[in-house]
Design a protein around this motif. Structure first.
Motif, PDB file in Angstrom:
ATOM      1  N   GLU A  14      -8.197   1.244  -6.123  1.00  0.00           N
ATOM      2  CA  GLU A  14      -6.967   0.531  -6.471  1.00  0.00           C
ATOM      3  C   GLU A  14      -6.232   1.319  -7.556  1.00  0.00           C
ATOM      4  N   HIS A  15      -5.067   1.858  -7.199  1.00  0.00           N
ATOM      5  CA  HIS A  15      -4.284   2.668  -8.148  1.00  0.00           C
ATOM      6  C   HIS A  15      -3.339   1.819  -9.001  1.00  0.00           C
ATOM      7  N   PHE A  16      -3.225   0.542  -8.684  1.00  0.00           N
ATOM      8  CA  PHE A  16      -2.298  -0.337  -9.408  1.00  0.00           C
ATOM      9  C   PHE A  16      -0.895   0.290  -9.423  1.00  0.00           C
ATOM     10  N   PHE A  17      -0.302   0.419 -10.609  1.00  0.00           N
ATOM     11  CA  PHE A  17       1.083   0.864 -10.724  1.00  0.00           C
ATOM     12  C   PHE A  17       1.237   2.375 -10.881  1.00  0.00           C
ATOM     13  N   MET A  18       0.156   3.130 -10.823  1.00  0.00           N
ATOM     14  CA  MET A  18       0.243   4.570 -11.064  1.00  0.00           C
ATOM     15  C   MET A  18       1.187   5.298 -10.101  1.00  0.00           C
ATOM     16  N   GLN A  73     -13.786   3.818 -11.946  1.00  0.00           N
ATOM     17  CA  GLN A  73     -13.424   2.523 -11.401  1.00  0.00           C
ATOM     18  C   GLN A  73     -14.622   1.835 -10.746  1.00  0.00           C
ATOM     19  N   PHE A  74     -15.363   2.567  -9.952  1.00  0.00           N
ATOM     20  CA  PHE A  74     -16.512   1.972  -9.277  1.00  0.00           C
ATOM     21  C   PHE A  74     -17.602   1.550 -10.265  1.00  0.00           C
ATOM     22  N   SER A  75     -17.663   2.227 -11.418  1.00  0.00           N
ATOM     23  CA  SER A  75     -18.687   1.894 -12.410  1.00  0.00           C
ATOM     24  C   SER A  75     -18.266   0.734 -13.311  1.00  0.00           C
ATOM     25  N   ARG A  76     -16.966   0.364 -13.253  1.00  0.00           N
ATOM     26  CA  ARG A  76     -16.470  -0.696 -14.128  1.00  0.00           C
ATOM     27  C   ARG A  76     -16.089  -1.960 -13.359  1.00  0.00           C
ATOM     28  N   ILE A  77     -16.724  -2.184 -12.223  1.00  0.00           N
ATOM     29  CA  ILE A  77     -16.506  -3.403 -11.453  1.00  0.00           C
ATOM     30  C   ILE A  77     -17.831  -4.137 -11.316  1.00  0.00           C
ATOM     31  N   TYR A 129      -6.037  -9.732 -11.318  1.00  0.00           N
ATOM     32  CA  TYR A 129      -7.241  -8.937 -11.546  1.00  0.00           C
ATOM     33  C   TYR A 129      -7.743  -9.275 -12.947  1.00  0.00           C
ATOM     34  N   ILE A 130      -8.922  -9.857 -13.020  1.00  0.00           N
ATOM     35  CA  ILE A 130      -9.440 -10.364 -14.291  1.00  0.00           C
ATOM     36  C   ILE A 130     -10.390  -9.344 -14.916  1.00  0.00           C
ATOM     37  N   SER A 140       0.854  -1.185   0.000  1.00  0.00           N
ATOM     38  CA  SER A 140       0.000   0.000   0.000  1.00  0.00           C
ATOM     39  C   SER A 140       0.885   1.227   0.000  1.00  0.00           C
ATOM     40  N   ILE A 141       0.926   1.926  -1.141  1.00  0.00           N
ATOM     41  CA  ILE A 141       1.777   3.103  -1.279  1.00  0.00           C
ATOM     42  C   ILE A 141       0.947   4.352  -0.996  1.00  0.00           C
ATOM     43  N   ALA A 142       1.400   5.174  -0.070  1.00  0.00           N
ATOM     44  CA  ALA A 142       0.664   6.377   0.281  1.00  0.00           C
ATOM     45  C   ALA A 142       0.521   7.283  -0.930  1.00  0.00           C
ATOM     46  N   ASP A 143      -0.649   7.946  -1.066  1.00  0.00           N
ATOM     47  CA  ASP A 143      -0.882   8.857  -2.176  1.00  0.00           C
ATOM     48  C   ASP A 143       0.139   9.986  -2.151  1.00  0.00           C
ATOM     49  N   THR A 144       0.742  10.267  -3.282  1.00  0.00           N
ATOM     50  CA  THR A 144       1.690  11.368  -3.386  1.00  0.00           C
ATOM     51  C   THR A 144       1.010  12.528  -4.090  1.00  0.00           C
ATOM     52  N   THR A 145       1.652  13.671  -4.094  1.00  0.00           N
ATOM     53  CA  THR A 145       1.091  14.829  -4.781  1.00  0.00           C
ATOM     54  C   THR A 145       0.911  14.528  -6.253  1.00  0.00           C
ATOM     55  N   ALA A 146       1.892  13.824  -6.841  1.00  0.00           N
ATOM     56  CA  ALA A 146       1.808  13.490  -8.261  1.00  0.00           C
ATOM     57  C   ALA A 146       0.620  12.588  -8.539  1.00  0.00           C
ATOM     58  N   THR A 147       0.397  11.597  -7.681  1.00  0.00           N
ATOM     59  CA  THR A 147      -0.731  10.694  -7.864  1.00  0.00           C
ATOM     60  C   THR A 147      -2.039  11.448  -7.752  1.00  0.00           C
ATOM     61  N   ASP A 148      -2.148  12.318  -6.752  1.00  0.00           N
ATOM     62  CA  ASP A 148      -3.361  13.099  -6.570  1.00  0.00           C
ATOM     63  C   ASP A 148      -3.621  14.000  -7.769  1.00  0.00           C
ATOM     64  N   THR A 149      -2.547  14.592  -8.312  1.00  0.00           N
ATOM     65  CA  THR A 149      -2.684  15.464  -9.473  1.00  0.00           C
ATOM     66  C   THR A 149      -3.198  14.690 -10.666  1.00  0.00           C
ATOM     67  N   LEU A 150      -2.618  13.502 -10.899  1.00  0.00           N
ATOM     68  CA  LEU A 150      -3.040  12.689 -12.030  1.00  0.00           C
ATOM     69  C   LEU A 150      -4.502  12.280 -11.882  1.00  0.00           C
ATOM     70  N   GLU A 151      -4.883  11.835 -10.687  1.00  0.00           N
ATOM     71  CA  GLU A 151      -6.267  11.415 -10.470  1.00  0.00           C
ATOM     72  C   GLU A 151      -7.221  12.576 -10.694  1.00  0.00           C
ATOM     73  N   GLN A 152      -6.842  13.758 -10.237  1.00  0.00           N
ATOM     74  CA  GLN A 152      -7.700  14.931 -10.407  1.00  0.00           C
ATOM     75  C   GLN A 152      -7.863  15.270 -11.880  1.00  0.00           C
ATOM     76  N   LEU A 153      -6.742  15.237 -12.625  1.00  0.00           N
ATOM     77  CA  LEU A 153      -6.799  15.570 -14.049  1.00  0.00           C
ATOM     78  C   LEU A 153      -7.703  14.606 -14.803  1.00  0.00           C
ATOM     79  N   ILE A 154      -7.554  13.321 -14.514  1.00  0.00           N
ATOM     80  CA  ILE A 154      -8.321  12.315 -15.243  1.00  0.00           C
ATOM     81  C   ILE A 154      -9.775  12.280 -14.793  1.00  0.00           C
TER      82      ILE A 154
END
Length: 298
Positions: A123-127, A96-100, A168-169, A55-69
């Motif tokens: 789940e952020h996977f490898f992001m 993500q929640f709509s595609r499970i 993850y299938i 479990s990798i803590a959210d970084t600023t870069a991750t938060d920025t990417l998630e916000q943009l997308i």
């Protein structure tokens, strides 16, 4: 981060980044941040492997990417190519929640359980790490990444230290990629078990790594003595420290686009940057019953 060296961008980078643009409209705005994030490292390889956490803590870069997308609606075309979809899926919470398919079936060995929507955690996977890894038997299998006719893909998270593989299938249902199940099994049950066991030791034991080099190792990449130069040649074991890349050791990802693995005598281990077009390929061949690194392409 593992793309610390001044890697030469390969010839297919433009094509790869082009497909990324389909997945999220504002990716170019994030590329600059990712370039700084993934290349701001020291030139020297640390003596100990970098510790990775499940479990990798959210970084600023991750938060920025998630916000943009998350601010953009995923284009319908992103469902054509799995790579475009998975980057959106890993960063867009609403998508993500709509595609499970809930309740999501989860199998751990012989134990079966179900995850309800309210229990699911993003789940952020490898992001967060800025790159992902792939394993192929040959160069032909690498073409499957661009195959838009594929309807079943498995994202494997290989826990090298725990000797387990979580799968993850994903299935394309009515034209849309959906997560339909999660299976966890012992690593020895994986088709790539022999190679994975070897890789873990190769990535963590420097002496074993040197002893697992073919003599010589083919090389194609940047010149360590010239930041702007490239070179093609051979690497002898005694000069390996100048070329040795940093490799993930705690866990790795692998995306199975339908390639049928065999025990075989060759594995191609690929590391790809998510937003910077960087790529590295390590080719291993089984020689005399032992895996050997025969080629490094950066």
């Amino acid at each position: 981060m593992y793309f610390c060296r001044n890697f030469e961008i390969l010839s297919h980078t433009k094509e790869y980044c082009g497909s990324m643009k389909k997945g999220f409209v504002l990716i170019m705005a994030f590329c600059a941040a990712m370039m700084l994030w993934t290349t701001g490292c020291a030139d020297k390889k640390p003596s100990e492997p970098i510790e990775q956490h499940d479990s990798i803590a959210d970084t600023t870069a991750t938060d920025t990417l998630e916000q943009l997308i998350s601010e953009q609606q995923m284009p319908k075309a992103a469902d054509e190519l799995f790579d475009d979809f998975i980057f959106n899926f890993a960063a867009n919470r609403k998508l993500q929640f709509s595609r499970i398919v809930f309740p999501l079936k989860k199998t751990d060995g012989k134990k079966v359980s179900y995850i309800e929507k309210k229990q699911w955690k993003m789940e952020h996977f490898f992001m967060p790490q800025g790159y992902y890894t792939l394993i192929f038997d040959n160069m032909k299998q690498m073409k499957l990444v661009k195959d838009t006719s594929i309807n079943n893909v498995v994202v494997e998270k290989v826990y090298l230290d725990r000797k387990k593989v979580k799968k993850y299938i994903f299935e394309r249902i009515n034209g849309q990629w959906m997560l339909t199940g999660i299976n966890t099994n012992a690593m020895y049950q994986n088709t790539n078990a022999s190679f994975l066991a070897f890789y873990q030791k190769f990535a963590t034991d420097s002496l074993f790594q040197v002893n697992s080099l073919n003599n010589p190792v083919e090389f194609n990449g940047p010149n360590p003595d010239d930041d702007f130069g490239t070179m093609t040649g051979e690497i002898a074991p005694e000069t390996w420290p100048a070329f040795a890349p940093e490799l993930p050791a705690g866990f790795i990802y692998n995306i199975v686009y339908g390639q049928k693995y065999t025990e075989g005598t060759q594995k191609i281990f690929v590391m790809r940057g998510i937003a910077n077009g960087m790529e590295m390929q390590l080719t291993f061949k089984k020689i005399g019953g032992k895996w050997k690194l025969t080629k490094l392409v950066e």
